[in-house]
Design a protein around this motif. Structure first.
Motif, PDB file in Angstrom:
ATOM      1  N   VAL A 122      61.404  80.367  24.069  1.00  0.00           N
ATOM      2  CA  VAL A 122      62.252  81.391  22.989  1.00  0.00           C
ATOM      3  C   VAL A 122      63.428  80.586  22.652  1.00  0.00           C
ATOM      4  O   VAL A 122      63.972  80.104  21.691  1.00  0.00           O
ATOM      5  N   VAL A 138      70.543  86.941  19.372  1.00  0.00           N
ATOM      6  CA  VAL A 138      70.389  86.375  18.176  1.00  0.00           C
ATOM      7  C   VAL A 138      69.890  86.807  16.960  1.00  0.00           C
ATOM      8  O   VAL A 138      70.497  87.232  16.018  1.00  0.00           O
ATOM      9  N   LEU A 181      80.793  88.002   1.904  1.00  0.00           N
ATOM     10  CA  LEU A 181      79.471  88.980   1.694  1.00  0.00           C
ATOM     11  C   LEU A 181      79.316  89.525   3.121  1.00  0.00           C
ATOM     12  O   LEU A 181      79.057  90.924   3.437  1.00  0.00           O
ATOM     13  N   ALA A 182      79.236  88.841   3.994  1.00  0.00           N
ATOM     14  CA  ALA A 182      78.621  89.065   5.338  1.00  0.00           C
ATOM     15  C   ALA A 182      79.567  90.015   6.174  1.00  0.00           C
ATOM     16  O   ALA A 182      79.022  90.626   7.252  1.00  0.00           O
ATOM     17  N   GLN A 206      63.982  83.952  34.193  1.00  0.00           N
ATOM     18  CA  GLN A 206      63.610  83.003  32.816  1.00  0.00           C
ATOM     19  C   GLN A 206      63.226  84.452  31.786  1.00  0.00           C
ATOM     20  O   GLN A 206      63.795  83.958  30.783  1.00  0.00           O
ATOM     21  N   ASN A 225      74.527  93.084   6.421  1.00  0.00           N
ATOM     22  CA  ASN A 225      76.045  93.106   5.500  1.00  0.00           C
ATOM     23  C   ASN A 225      75.636  92.509   4.138  1.00  0.00           C
ATOM     24  O   ASN A 225      76.458  93.306   3.299  1.00  0.00           O
ATOM     25  N   ILE A 226      75.167  91.383   4.235  1.00  0.00           N
ATOM     26  CA  ILE A 226      75.023  90.869   2.999  1.00  0.00           C
ATOM     27  C   ILE A 226      74.266  91.732   1.832  1.00  0.00           C
ATOM     28  O   ILE A 226      74.798  91.949   0.664  1.00  0.00           O
ATOM     29  N   THR A 233      66.309  86.097  30.622  1.00  0.00           N
ATOM     30  CA  THR A 233      67.287  85.376  29.762  1.00  0.00           C
ATOM     31  C   THR A 233      66.700  84.981  28.288  1.00  0.00           C
ATOM     32  O   THR A 233      67.456  85.217  27.335  1.00  0.00           O
ATOM     33  N   GLN A 234      65.396  84.890  28.147  1.00  0.00           N
ATOM     34  CA  GLN A 234      64.908  84.660  26.933  1.00  0.00           C
ATOM     35  C   GLN A 234      64.897  86.117  26.145  1.00  0.00           C
ATOM     36  O   GLN A 234      65.166  85.889  24.902  1.00  0.00           O
ATOM     37  N   MET A 280      64.897  78.346  19.524  1.00  0.00           N
ATOM     38  CA  MET A 280      66.085  78.697  18.480  1.00  0.00           C
ATOM     39  C   MET A 280      67.132  77.646  18.528  1.00  0.00           C
ATOM     40  O   MET A 280      67.551  77.197  17.582  1.00  0.00           O
ATOM     41  N   TRP A 332      72.401  91.860  11.656  1.00  0.00           N
ATOM     42  CA  TRP A 332      73.638  92.166  11.273  1.00  0.00           C
ATOM     43  C   TRP A 332      74.072  91.614  10.048  1.00  0.00           C
ATOM     44  O   TRP A 332      74.672  92.142   9.117  1.00  0.00           O
ATOM     45  N   PHE A 333      74.150  90.214  10.213  1.00  0.00           N
ATOM     46  CA  PHE A 333      74.328  89.336   9.085  1.00  0.00           C
ATOM     47  C   PHE A 333      74.002  89.534   7.574  1.00  0.00           C
ATOM     48  O   PHE A 333      74.689  89.806   6.742  1.00  0.00           O
ATOM     49  N   LEU A 370      62.227  77.198  28.519  1.00  0.00           N
ATOM     50  CA  LEU A 370      62.057  78.593  28.069  1.00  0.00           C
ATOM     51  C   LEU A 370      61.682  78.392  26.480  1.00  0.00           C
ATOM     52  O   LEU A 370      62.611  77.931  25.642  1.00  0.00           O
ATOM     53  N   SER A 409      68.709  86.660  25.245  1.00  0.00           N
ATOM     54  CA  SER A 409      68.979  85.820  24.035  1.00  0.00           C
ATOM     55  C   SER A 409      68.366  85.984  22.825  1.00  0.00           C
ATOM     56  O   SER A 409      69.217  85.892  21.710  1.00  0.00           O
ATOM     57  N   ALA A 410      67.015  86.214  22.700  1.00  0.00           N
ATOM     58  CA  ALA A 410      66.439  86.535  21.621  1.00  0.00           C
ATOM     59  C   ALA A 410      66.797  87.666  20.749  1.00  0.00           C
ATOM     60  O   ALA A 410      67.207  87.765  19.728  1.00  0.00           O
TER      61      ALA A 410
END
Lengths: 411, 398
Positions: free
Chosen positions: A235, B34, A265-266, B23, B44-45, B26-27, A239, B40-41, A233, B30-31
């Motif tokens: 994607v 992530v 910070l986060a 498939q 926040n910063i 899932t992709q 990653m 979000w990370f 896959l 998960s994308a």
């Protein structure tokens, strides 16, 4: 009837110089003239090094600095007034140590293997032996000594539990994880107990906590990343590749430093992610990226016929992976995995960069704060090198024995 | 009229068990997860930066750094910009990486070959070396060397070894060549001399192969290079001073600072010793495994053909072992480069050390993003070299 090949009475004994001790010396030390020269030069250098080394160790070196730091090496500032005001918290790390020896005893009783026995007995007797350190009773009280001695019965108890209950490996692992969490809770302070902020956790205890947690978590994460990297896959693959390459491409201390800067910070300010947890997560992820590459190597080396046969037998993709390819791949890369674990344990010494007092930083901070000990820094770091070496060499010994038991390279 | 019962008609795989559906789900899932986490990370910063008024961005790069950097290969003043200071720090990391890689390779090969020596004592000594230096954290080793160096005498009452080598706790000074005005010209000419030597060697080898007459290509090549080099040396020297003169170190001024010669400062020296001894232990194991991977019959066959043990090693074993040795060795080079980030612990101004100092006056996140990019670029360079080598090996010997 075949003719007698030679007359037994006429056979001569081998030349005296080619057998026995003399023969061994000749073959292994003085085979040729340059071997002889090399041997003599090396022997002379070795003799000199040993002479000066032993003179230094036994006469010139002042090991007082090691004795002065003593318990600080083990638990850092955990039992200081600042960490545990008004109370004595020394017993918490000691109870954790008792849990550890108990689990070593269990693994001995469970596997009945010689190597689990050796490790368990060595650790428990070393811990118990510390009870007899020649410190004064004021510096090292009777309670401390008794708890150290209790490691011997703890080992026996663990062994007996495993032998006399029908404990399975699965239960052993579940209990292990539970005990690890319980240990963390105990060190942090369970409800109703005096909490000890993680900033005071230190010494070898910190190194071992980070290493055990990191080792336990980095293997599954690494396996997942390796599978993701080999996935069809796109994607998922991209990653995983990005994660692995970024974490492998930068030094661990920059990641630790970055976590120090970014995490506050986060996340919301009251987010319960203290420095120990941060260091643990970063070390785990860093190690997992390397682990992924090791596992990938093992997966790539597998004969594709194995997977084809599994599919032909009607196994689903996840069954093929879990039951056929992973067990073989992991078995084949045991040395690499063990090397990675050793690397992770050595890397725990880098947490100094985020201000944690691990066993190395305890020593360094002591020298910085007490310049009169500057001359003794070498004794200190020789001692620390020895401490780390005992653990890492033990790990590589265990990995070699496991490899031998699993019959790697024999089939 | 026979009609097939409906229940027997094949209706295809249910949608949720279709491979493509699984498939893609899932992709996509998960994308999304992530991407959501990353967003979000960083959101926040971004929020924290705004709320708490934390400096950010890269505008600091053109500001003056105003802090001295202890070691610098290229000229550096405190009034230089942050960007230039980062560049100076990068060159310091490169210096340690290049020198470390060369020295660690040499030491690693020696120890790896010693591990396989038929001489029992030599092989056991090599084993002890490997097992010790590989298993002790680099930081502990570095700190040991660092404090050993610190306890050396100070510059003022420093001591002299062999007449002209100054050893003190701020470094070691040895006699070195110092270039005069004509040095660059001569270096260029010397480069040309090497090229001429190589060309002569190639031509003579071809002549020897084609005509079968002995042409001594190696000797002639060296001779040609030497003659060109010597003549240009004399020609430049005739105009005044020789291109290079020997410069001796010696105490100078009121504080007895060592001037002249070549001084390796303590930080660099300690970092190099630590990195080289640590990495050499790993390289030695790789070299040993590589040599052992060559089938024994190869050595026996080459011995039977009349090659000496050294010739067999040089022409038969090593070329085959190299294919096993090079890829993991390159990953050790990468490790050495990254491990040089411990320079801060021993007072060497490499990239990470300078970066950490910079965070006192500039946004830490921006600095560390830049630093990580530099390390990433370095590691990609090493991987590129590794891949090129693999391709090269594949074509020439595969």
């Amino acid at each position: 009837m075949s003719p007698e090949p030679y007359d037994r009475d006429l056979t001569l004994p081998p030349p005296r110089l080619s057998v026995g001790a003399a023969g061994w010396v000749r073959a292994n030390l003085f085979g040729t003239w340059y071997d002889g020269v090399l041997t003599l030069v090396c022997a002379a250098a070795l003799a000199l090094a040993l002479w000066f080394g032993l003179v230094w160790v036994f006469r010139d070196a002042d090991w007082g600095v090691v004795a002065t730091l003593g318990g600080n090496f083990a638990i850092g500032q955990y039992n200081t007034e600042a960490a545990c005001p008004g109370k004595n918290c020394f017993w918490r790390p000691q109870v954790v140590l008792l849990l550890v020896t108990m689990f070593l005893g269990m693994s001995w009783g469970l596997t009945k293997s010689g190597i689990a026995r050796t490790v368990a007995i060595l650790v428990a007797s070393a811990a118990a032996a510390f009870a007899f350190l020649p410190y004064s009773m004021e510096k090292m009280g009777m309670d401390v000594r008794v708890l150290l001695l209790a490691n011997a019965p703890a080992l026996g108890a663990g062994w007996a539990i495993a032998r006399h209950t029908s404990m399975s490996v699965r239960w052993f692992i579940i209990l292990g994880v539970a005990a690890f969490l319980l240990s963390l809770g105990l060190l942090r302070g369970l409800p109703g107990m005096q909490p000890v902020p993680t900033i005071y956790w230190g010494g070898l205890m910190l190194n071992l906590l980070l290493a055990v947690g990191g080792i336990a978590a980095s293997l599954p994460i690494g396996v997942a990343l390796a599978l993701g990297r080999r996935s069809r896959l796109p994607v998922v693959k991209v990653m995983c590749v990005t994660f692995i390459e970024v974490f492998r491409g930068v030094p661990l201390i920059t990641l630790l430093f970055m976590s120090q800067v970014l995490v506050p910070l986060a996340f919301p300010e009251d987010f319960p992610l203290n420095s120990v947890a941060r260091a643990g997560i970063i070390i785990t992820l860093f190690s997992a990226a390397y682990m992924a590459e090791n596992v990938r190597g093992g997966l790539q080396a597998l004969d594709p016929g194995q997977m084809e046969a599994a599919r032909a037998l009607g196994l689903a993709a996840w069954q093929t992976t879990l039951l056929i390819s992973l067990p073989q791949a992991l078995r084949n890369v045991i040395p690499a995995i063990a090397g990675q674990f050793i690397g992770l344990f050595k890397d725990t010494s880098l947490v100094y960069i985020i201000g944690m007092l691990d066993v190395v930083e305890i020593g360094r901070a002591f020298i910085l704060g007490n310049p009169e000990y500057l001359e003794n820094a070498r004794e200190l770091f020789v001692f620390l090198a020895l401490v780390f070496w005992i653990f890492t060499y033990g790990m590589s010994y265990v990995s070699r024995r496991i490899e031998y038991h699993l019959g790697v390279g024999k089939r | 009229m026979a009609q097939l019962p409906r229940t027997l008609t094949y209706q295809g795989i249910p949608v949720w068990r279709h491979l493509l559906v699984i498939q893609w789900t899932t992709q996509i899932v998960s994308a999304i997860v992530v991407v959501a986490l990353v967003v979000w990370f960083f959101a926040n910063i971004g929020g924290a930066i705004q709320d708490r008024d934390i400096p950010y961005g890269f505008s600091f790069l053109s500001r003056e750094y105003q802090t001295p950097i202890g070691d610098h290969l290229i000229p550096y003043e405190s009034s230089d910009t942050f960007l230039y200071a980062l560049f100076v720090a990068t060159t310091n990391t490169v210096v340690v990486a290049v020198a470390g890689v060369i020295l660690a390779t040499l030491l690693g090969i020696v120890i790896g070959v010693a591990r396989l020596s038929g001489n029992w004592l030599v092989s056991k000594l090599a084993l002890v070396y490997v097992e010790f230096f590989r298993n002790v954290p680099l930081l502990v080793q570095l700190l040991f060397w660092f404090y050993l160096m610190l306890t050396l005498p100070t510059v003022r009452d420093g001591h002299v070894v062999a007449g002209r080598i100054y050893v003190n706790n701020s470094g070691i000074s040895i006699p070195w060549l110092s270039g005069s005005g004509g040095a660059l010209t001569w270096l260029a000419l010397a480069g040309a001399a090497v090229v001429i030597g190589v060309v002569v060697h190639r031509l003579l080898v071809r002549r020897e192969v084609e005509t079968g007459r002995a042409s001594y290509p190696l000797m002639a090549g060296f001779a040609a290079a030497f003659v060109v080099g010597a003549v240009s040396w004399l020609a430049i020297g005739a105009g005044g001073e020789a291109p290079f003169v020997i410069s001796l170190p010696g105490p100078e001024g009121r504080f007895g600072r060592i001037a002249g010669g070549f001084t390796i400062r303590a930080g660099l020296l300690v970092l190099l010793i630590g990195l080289v001894m640590y990495t050499a232990a790993f390289i030695a194991e790789i070299v040993r495994a590589g040599i052992q991977s060559v089938v024994r019959g190869q050595v026996e066959a080459s011995r039977a053909l009349g090659l000496s043990p050294l010739e067999a090693l040089r022409h038969v074993v090593f070329p085959q072992a190299l294919r096993v040795i090079i890829p993991p060795t390159i990953s050790q080079y990468l490790n050495l480069t990254k491990n040089s980030s411990l320079g801060g612990a021993v007072g060497y101004a490499e990239l990470t050390n300078v970066g950490i100092t910079m965070t006192q006056t500039a946004p830490a996140v921006s600095i560390f993003i830049l630093i990580m990019l530099v390390y990433l670029a370095t590691s990609l360079t090493w991987s590129l070299i590794g891949n090129l080598y693999n391709r090269y090996v594949g074509f020439s010997w595969g």
